[in-house]
Design an enzyme around this catalytic site. Sequence first.
Site, PDB file in Angstrom:
ATOM      1  N   HIS A  81       0.984  -1.116   0.113  1.00  0.00           N
ATOM      2  CA  HIS A  81      -0.082  -0.014   0.087  1.00  0.00           C
ATOM      3  C   HIS A  81       0.926   1.140   0.077  1.00  0.00           C
ATOM      4  O   HIS A  81       1.584   1.468   1.067  1.00  0.00           O
ATOM      5  CB  HIS A  81      -0.636   0.060   1.179  1.00  0.00           C
ATOM      6  CG  HIS A  81      -1.506   1.209   1.231  1.00  0.00           C
ATOM      7  ND1 HIS A  81      -2.756   1.612   0.601  1.00  0.00           N
ATOM      8  CD2 HIS A  81      -1.527   2.418   2.014  1.00  0.00           C
ATOM      9  CE1 HIS A  81      -3.217   2.795   0.927  1.00  0.00           C
ATOM     10  NE2 HIS A  81      -2.649   3.255   1.803  1.00  0.00           N
ATOM     11  N   HIS A  83       0.970   5.437  -2.233  1.00  0.00           N
ATOM     12  CA  HIS A  83       0.562   6.454  -3.022  1.00  0.00           C
ATOM     13  C   HIS A  83       1.613   7.298  -3.544  1.00  0.00           C
ATOM     14  O   HIS A  83       2.005   8.304  -3.189  1.00  0.00           O
ATOM     15  CB  HIS A  83      -0.361   7.657  -2.218  1.00  0.00           C
ATOM     16  CG  HIS A  83      -1.427   7.233  -1.246  1.00  0.00           C
ATOM     17  ND1 HIS A  83      -2.629   7.324  -1.641  1.00  0.00           N
ATOM     18  CD2 HIS A  83      -1.399   6.505  -0.264  1.00  0.00           C
ATOM     19  CE1 HIS A  83      -3.177   6.775  -0.247  1.00  0.00           C
ATOM     20  NE2 HIS A  83      -2.461   5.905   0.360  1.00  0.00           N
ATOM     21  N   GLU A 158      -8.693   5.540  -7.242  1.00  0.00           N
ATOM     22  CA  GLU A 158      -9.208   5.992  -6.002  1.00  0.00           C
ATOM     23  C   GLU A 158     -10.513   6.867  -6.454  1.00  0.00           C
ATOM     24  O   GLU A 158     -10.653   7.557  -7.355  1.00  0.00           O
ATOM     25  CB  GLU A 158      -8.389   6.995  -5.303  1.00  0.00           C
ATOM     26  CG  GLU A 158      -8.661   7.103  -3.912  1.00  0.00           C
ATOM     27  CD  GLU A 158      -7.674   7.980  -3.008  1.00  0.00           C
ATOM     28  OE1 GLU A 158      -7.443   7.375  -1.830  1.00  0.00           O
ATOM     29  OE2 GLU A 158      -7.254   8.759  -3.484  1.00  0.00           O
ATOM     30  N   HIS A 197     -12.108   5.246  -1.115  1.00  0.00           N
ATOM     31  CA  HIS A 197     -10.978   5.764  -0.304  1.00  0.00           C
ATOM     32  C   HIS A 197     -11.379   5.359   1.193  1.00  0.00           C
ATOM     33  O   HIS A 197     -10.588   4.843   1.745  1.00  0.00           O
ATOM     34  CB  HIS A 197     -11.139   7.641  -0.228  1.00  0.00           C
ATOM     35  CG  HIS A 197     -10.383   8.002   0.685  1.00  0.00           C
ATOM     36  ND1 HIS A 197     -10.880   8.835   1.758  1.00  0.00           N
ATOM     37  CD2 HIS A 197      -8.879   7.910   0.952  1.00  0.00           C
ATOM     38  CE1 HIS A 197      -9.806   9.377   2.448  1.00  0.00           C
ATOM     39  NE2 HIS A 197      -8.563   8.919   1.871  1.00  0.00           N
ATOM     40  N   HIS A 224      -9.192   2.198   2.794  1.00  0.00           N
ATOM     41  CA  HIS A 224      -8.712   2.443   4.099  1.00  0.00           C
ATOM     42  C   HIS A 224      -9.790   2.462   5.037  1.00  0.00           C
ATOM     43  O   HIS A 224     -10.825   2.958   4.821  1.00  0.00           O
ATOM     44  CB  HIS A 224      -8.054   4.048   4.089  1.00  0.00           C
ATOM     45  CG  HIS A 224      -7.162   4.448   3.123  1.00  0.00           C
ATOM     46  ND1 HIS A 224      -7.338   4.637   1.889  1.00  0.00           N
ATOM     47  CD2 HIS A 224      -5.825   4.640   3.195  1.00  0.00           C
ATOM     48  CE1 HIS A 224      -6.179   5.218   1.291  1.00  0.00           C
ATOM     49  NE2 HIS A 224      -5.106   5.143   2.113  1.00  0.00           N
ATOM     50  N   GLU A 227      -8.268   3.575  10.423  1.00  0.00           N
ATOM     51  CA  GLU A 227      -7.172   4.230  10.492  1.00  0.00           C
ATOM     52  C   GLU A 227      -6.922   5.204  11.895  1.00  0.00           C
ATOM     53  O   GLU A 227      -6.052   5.071  12.622  1.00  0.00           O
ATOM     54  CB  GLU A 227      -6.753   4.819   9.351  1.00  0.00           C
ATOM     55  CG  GLU A 227      -5.420   5.526   9.526  1.00  0.00           C
ATOM     56  CD  GLU A 227      -4.746   6.534   8.183  1.00  0.00           C
ATOM     57  OE1 GLU A 227      -5.725   6.292   7.400  1.00  0.00           O
ATOM     58  OE2 GLU A 227      -3.661   6.561   8.294  1.00  0.00           O
ATOM     59  N   ASP A 329       2.441   3.134   2.960  1.00  0.00           N
ATOM     60  CA  ASP A 329       1.645   4.401   2.773  1.00  0.00           C
ATOM     61  C   ASP A 329       2.620   5.491   1.966  1.00  0.00           C
ATOM     62  O   ASP A 329       3.651   4.986   1.593  1.00  0.00           O
ATOM     63  CB  ASP A 329       1.064   4.799   4.220  1.00  0.00           C
ATOM     64  CG  ASP A 329      -0.424   5.250   3.951  1.00  0.00           C
ATOM     65  OD1 ASP A 329      -0.564   5.823   2.806  1.00  0.00           O
ATOM     66  OD2 ASP A 329      -1.120   4.974   4.632  1.00  0.00           O
TER      67      ASP A 329
HETATM   68 ZN   LIG Z   1      -3.025   5.265   2.231  1.00  0.00          ZN
END
Ligand SMILES: [Zn+2]
Length: 416
Positions: A81, A83, A158, A197, A224, A227, A329
């Site tokens: 995972h 971005h 996304e 998302h 996600h 979190e 991340d």
């Molecule tokens: Zn993320």
Amino acid sequence: MSSPSGADTDTRGPARELWPADLVYDGLGRPRKDAAVLVQTQPAPARVVTIGRFDALRSQYPAVPVRPVRRVIAPAPVNAHTHLDLSRMPLSPGGYVDFIGAVIAHGRAGGRGLAAAEQGLAELAAAGVDTVGDIVTDERVLARLLAHPGLQGVAYWEVFGTDPDEAETLFEAAVDVVRRFRPLERPGGVRLGLSPHTPHTVSAPLLRKLVALARAEGLPLQIHVAEDPGELPLHRSGDGPLREAWGPFLAKFRPSGRSPVGYLDELGVLAARPTLVHAIHVVDDDIRRLQRAGCAVVHCPRSNALLGSGTFPWAAYARHGVSVALGTDSRGSSPSLSPVDEWRAAVAIHGVAADPAQLLWAAVKGGHRALGTQPPRVVRGSPADALVSWPEGAPWPGVSAHAEAGSVDDVRGGPD
Ligand SMILES: [Zn+2]
């Protein structure tokens, strides 16, 4: 000159080395502690002869030279995972609300996009990563990933949208992306996926539509969830710090009265077996739901620490047999894109609560499981460079598996 055990030092015969490590993983079963790899280094290419306990191999092959002990020898790890288009974002410590604000500001300032993703791709390559789960917001990045010759994994497009009245329009836009980019998938390359998302930034009707699309098209999903602790009161009663910070944005969000994971289950999202990212704030019932549905979870320990998100309940997931992967991340919340760095941080963060061998499994096989890619299997005769040393990147310089043809079946002399 022959050694007492056979031809190991005979320049006319095969040469072998013993590569010891605290943890050795062949992609099959569980990583082994205090193990070693017996490698035939000559004739080239170097190939794996066998893997076993170091002391047993040492006594079985007393004349074979032993290399210095490494921490880990294993296949390349997976970053399940990230971005990539945030790879130029400055590291932004702070809470979840401030962090999301920083991501939005960075994007508005033009910091996201293809150039940033290219920087991230270069960083992944330098870290020896060829399997990635990336959240994509830019069509140029999507095209780049789907065409990338050295990469496999999933590029998750996304989708946001809190207003149920906009669900149809946003869904049609996502369908259009799928229609245009699906033909760019190549065998063995990066696959197209979808990433709603979060359960609080994508409305229920839009989530249902995206899940139905993913199931119909066979698209992998990543989302996600749980979190930040503020997600719990938002889902349970509609209030708490996220409502206070994002009131207008969440104006049409209606709490289900459940946990975030329970909500996803009731909505039918878990049945599509999405990979759930973070999943920190969960109770046993949530974990049981994930386990029953066969969902994998991606753990991002450094991001969690930087944002003060909380501690991932590693032991609870292990107890329920949920498949866990590691992800970095984005660079906005992680100092690197290296899953080896992530593994080392996980070992330090969890301490005695998590077995380093289990964390190693997560970094390799857990990652492949989460992304649906084929996990590596290192067996007798496999090229030695199917294994890398962590963090060095290769067990030893100068040992190449690509020099010329050969097979461990050529090995002569010495007890096997
Ligand atoms: Zn993320």
